[in-house]
Design a protein around this motif. Sequence first.
Motif: not given
Lengths: 916, 272
Positions: A144-146, A326-328, A333-336
């Motif tokens: 996740t982004w966390l 993810a970009a900012l 980017i999280p895998k799923n």
Amino acid sequence: MSFRRNGNLSSTLLLIAANVLIPVAIVIFATGFFPYKPLLPGLAQYEPLDGYGEPPEAPFDKLVFMVVDALRSDFVYTTNSGFKFTQSLIRHGAAIPFTAHATSPTVTMPRLKAITTGSVPSFLDVVLNIDEGDESSSLASQDTWLAQMKAKDTGKLVMYGDDTWLKLFPGTFDRADGTTSFFVADFTEVDHNVTRNIPGELRNDDWNTMILHYLGLDHIGHKGGPRSPHMVPKQREMDGIVSQIYKAIETQDHLKSTLFVLCGDHGMNDAGNHGASSPGETSPALLFISPKLKGLQKNQDSPLPDAEDFQFYSTVEQSDLAPTLAALLGFPIPKNNLGVLIADFLSIWPKKADQAYLLHENARQIQTVISAASGTKTFDGALPAESCASPTSDYEQLACEWQGPSNNLMSARVGDDMDSQWALPVVTWLRKAQELMSGMASNYDMSRLILGQITALLAVIFSLSAAIKTVSPTRSLTPLLVISIAYSIMMFASSYVEEEQHFWYLATSTWFGYLTLRGFKRANTTFPAHLLLTAFPVLASLRLLRAWNQTGQKHAGTPDIVKLFIEPHPHFLWLLVGLTYFWTHRQLVYSFHGRIPVPINYPVMTGLVLAAFTFKAAFTLEDAPELVVEFVKSSLLDFTRGASLIARARAVFVGLGLVAMAAMGFILWEMRGAGGNRKRSRRKKGPAEAITTLQHLYTILALTQSRTANIPVFLIFNLLYWFLSSEIDAPDGTGLSTVELGISSLLLQYASFFAMGGSNAISSVDLSNAYNGVSNFNVVLVGILTYVGNWAGPVWWAFGTVVLLGEIWRRDQRQKRLGSGNNGKRGSDEKEEEAEAKQMLEGGQISPFKTYVAVTTLFTAFSVAAVMAACTILRTHLFVWTVFSPKYLYCVAWSLVQHLVINVGLSGLLFWLGSF
Amino acid sequence: MPLVDPVTMSSSAIVKGAVAQSTSTTKSTPGSQATESSTTTAGSSSSLATLRPVQIKQTPAAQTVRHALPAALTALYLLRFDALVTNPVPVMLNALPVVAAFQMTYALLCLPAAGEPASKSNRKPRPGEKKKGGDIGSSTIITALLASVLTSIVTPFLYFAMVLFGAPFLTHGSHTFLCAAHLALLTLFPLFYVHGVDSAAWAAVGGFRAPLDETFGGLVGGIVGAWLGAVPIPLDWDREWQRWPVTILCGAYGGYLLGRVLGGTLFWGKKF
């Protein structure tokens, strides 16, 4: 005669087979219908992309993620919103507004999963949302982004607000303060507990991610709907927090590269509820806020006029948050993820090569997901041209269409001069891939669906033949078959599924009209006007039940008895509630009469009922304070002041358990004594009465687990129960037969479920009583409490039916003894005589319990088969995830828990105990 | 009454005639006979077991009316349907006297009045009989008026029965009440006309033991039709005609006409 005995045995075997096949069919079908989605394990890493350099530099390094539960888009964007400061940010370009489309189910946990992983959570997450402790719903092991922010190791992760985050991400947060939303009446405290942490955290510079999750606005919605007078003040309060954080970002140096995201996890409908997929529920607001974003020159109009469809500015998918963050913030980017980088932000990166990099990374990551799902390596090399001429699957089609966007990316990377729209084909392709992967239609396992269907049909055939063999005369099954078949047909129409209650109400009224008026058959010469006098209270009771809670979809929220008469008159409510408890107390004392001495019986039962009543009062004071009248507050709560709700609930449960154990002790003791002559006088009635004790104890449990406004419903149940009981000993041997009782019980179980506010929508699951007496989450306990909280009425009727079955059994025993005394008179019917002889040979008649199980099994098998058929045939229907899948889950609960556990298991045990 | 018991308990074993016989022997005690105003004047066949299906009078007028009126009712209903959907209350109210006139004509011309020998065509006119079949005398008009009074008395009860079965109670009061009035006029008025307040006949009707004929068939059809009329209401088609009580009234009319025609022809004399 041995053939006949075999007949009885074979019907028992058929019945057992049907009841084994029902759960088997349900499991097989569920595995095909709710397929397990392959999850890519591990944390995504930056992988070198061919021809690109290093990943582009991220403009932000800190994230403040503020979720306002149920923040519908119009709450922020329209003229009558309280978010005045936020609107000024939109006008100045410091806030980029979106409407984020949330897919159904619109409840918090699946939405948080979508937001953090970027994937589309499977429908099973709804169940896991209720069953919040389930480990498999935890995202601790997922990408996740966390997890990415934590892996960056540039700071701590802090979280304040809804403790769903803590359950989803155990061990992720370095500082956290979770709030729970047990009581939706709490509008202020629950948010204050979040806000009080903000000033301190804004001064800290040791975190890189701060998550805030406010619940108050959702509570206001549930309690008073989107137009509640509390709504705009709450919006102003939230706006104040936005302003506080924004000003800190503007002024404080360590926060200057902070991205501030404000979003709702889902919206709400006009009644203030959510869970389904109406435009209001699926359209939360989403804003990216930072002074740095002014550079995008996106100054937009604000506020906007109201929009019927709740779409403001541009609409993105909720899952798009993950790749955009993810970009900012600069992490892989999280895998799923199935989200698409929001293209509006691309111009932050001045170099085209960087923009191409970000899009390419997004595309490659989604391609990996597609490859995993389709099981092929579609994107590894160029596909042969001939297979693109007529692609065999959606996946292949997608792979073929990748050519164009891929060329665009290539040109952008090497810096070719291109028009400003060069990224568009890439984004379009990504959206297409997202759509394909989010649509679950292609994921059904048809062979399992069909296998489950066949198994269910076998169960129907078995239960049908078992019922025909068990029930005599066979034609008495006609009403049951009519109900089962009509219900099965109904399952194919989405509106009948949504408004299922009407079926049960009409069927129950008709059936009880028949039961009360069938005395006309006995009346030969005189018009039996007294029957009309019995029919009136019975039918009026059913009419009251029907109007008690307005349920279903179409007219949800329209006036009903609770809204019109109960809520405006709390004194009246507490009078009825008191009466219900008093009546239960009376019956409880009476059922112990003669077993334990009055000086013990009376105080113990009074204490138990008072504990239950004061718990209910104390609970209501927290849950719906406007319903508690001064009298109850002062007289009942004051002398038990200080006891926590958990302690009160535990006292009730422990008391119920002890008294139930005492009752069971009496049953076992009297069973042992039943053989001897000493207890002859009690032999007939003893255990049977102890069963009624258990019935009354369950009533207290049901009252404890029911909403306060639903408690008077049990008085109506008692009246109907009393009618059924009196029908058993109707004169002239025309008393209620077991099949008739079975049908009555079936109808009342379903009708009571809907009358108490149940429906086939996930959002109608009532969790308010799920945590009574539970301090640490326990799946089994919370599961049982939730079930009893929602199926309180049906389980009550199952208990009642067992007692009535016992009465029928004893009536038949009596009649048999009478019949064998003067057989000549009764033996006019040859068949009957034969049947009687057969029963005598076997040493007993067909147990009423078996007939009852045959009745409920027949209906359950029909309903399971019909719901499966509807889900299979309508699997591409627009409503499959909002109507038919929830119906399947409800059907599972009805057939596995209500039928197998309650009507077969628990009732069987009780009947066996009572039959000695 | 000890004799009732064996009768009810042995219904499947004894042939129907035997039941009838035993019942009529029970009933032929003078005391019970006197209290009832029975459907026929013949002494031995007065009891319930011989409640005969109502036969439509054989006069040409009766036979014409018998076939014309259902068609006229259908036509009336179809003509007023659109208006009914948009404006149910005034349309139902205005139609009420028309339907009442239809039913009155039907009763007077086609049906044997209560107290009048029921099935003259089957038997020879007895010597003491005053009137010939087909005449509309003052007594039949009084019977018809009494039947309409009884119908209006029973309408509020029918209204409450509809509420008990789920009709809205706090709203749509006049809708439901007018619907009940139509239902009563269609289904109950002819029965009141032929049976009066004969409790044995009404007990037979209530117990579904009466033989099928135009009146009883109409009652069963009308009530089943009104009941089925509730089925399409929850569908999400959002059509105007799904509004209360259009479907109920539609079902009541359709069911009544079907029941009346089938009861008078195909299923005449049959029992449930």
